[in-house]
Design an enzyme around this catalytic site. Structure first.
Site, mmCIF file in Angstrom:
data_model
loop_
_atom_site.group_PDB
_atom_site.id
_atom_site.type_symbol
_atom_site.label_atom_id
_atom_site.label_comp_id
_atom_site.label_asym_id
_atom_site.label_seq_id
_atom_site.Cartn_x
_atom_site.Cartn_y
_atom_site.Cartn_z
ATOM 1 C CG MET A 89 113.419 51.555 -23.791
ATOM 2 S SD MET A 89 111.677 51.399 -23.547
ATOM 3 C CE MET A 89 111.082 52.670 -24.461
ATOM 4 N N PRO A 90 116.856 51.241 -24.972
ATOM 5 C CG PRO A 90 117.064 50.728 -27.329
ATOM 6 C CD PRO A 90 116.383 51.533 -26.350
ATOM 7 C CG LEU A 91 123.008 49.224 -22.057
ATOM 8 C CD1 LEU A 91 123.798 50.311 -22.474
ATOM 9 C CD2 LEU A 91 123.151 48.846 -20.607
ATOM 10 C CB THR B 23 119.074 45.701 -21.457
ATOM 11 O OG1 THR B 23 120.040 44.755 -21.090
ATOM 12 C CG2 THR B 23 118.171 45.919 -19.872
#
Length: 132
Positions: free
Chosen positions: A1-3, A72
């Site tokens: 899920m990280p950006l 993020t």
């Protein structure tokens, strides 16, 4: 899920840019349990005057080879996991010849419902129910 956003001064070879992205992703997988296929990164190069940073903030001597990494991710990791992540990223980039002093990292934590990976669906939010 990280950006993951990785910012570099312009002029790094494509192979090094790719290796930096690989090293950051490997650290995420190994330290904070990011799934191996959950890789979304933006690598951007900036003209020397467009990447602004203090070369001595907090007594750390930074050079023009600074790598700014902003991640993020969903909230909820412990401080210890975050510390392991920071160390692993710095270690991985040092193995590529970058100075640990030039590795600048920022985590931005958001609620899980703030992600949509496609189809206009809140990917991690509870399923919607119809209101009568």
């Amino acid at each position: 899920m990280p950006l993951v956003r990785i910012s570099l001064v312009k002029g790094k070879p494509p192979a090094l840019r790719r290796s930096i992205g690989d090293a950051v992703h490997r650290a995420l997988v190994e330290t904070i349990d990011v799934p191996p296929l959950d890789r979304f990164q933006l690598l951007t190069e900036h003209e020397p005057g467009d990447l602004v940073y203090d070369s001595e903030y907090l007594g750390i001597a930074r050079s023009d080879n600074i790598v700014i990494i902003q991640i993020t991710l969903s909230a909820g990791r412990s401080l210890e996991k975050k510390r392991r992540l920071y160390r692993r990223i710095a270690d991985n980039l040092a193995a590529l010849g970058l100075r640990r002093e030039d590795v600048w990292i920022n985590l931005v934590e958001v609620a899980k419902e703030n992600w949509s990976f496609g189809n206009g669906i809140a990917s991690y939010a509870p399923t919607e129910t119809a209101v009568a």
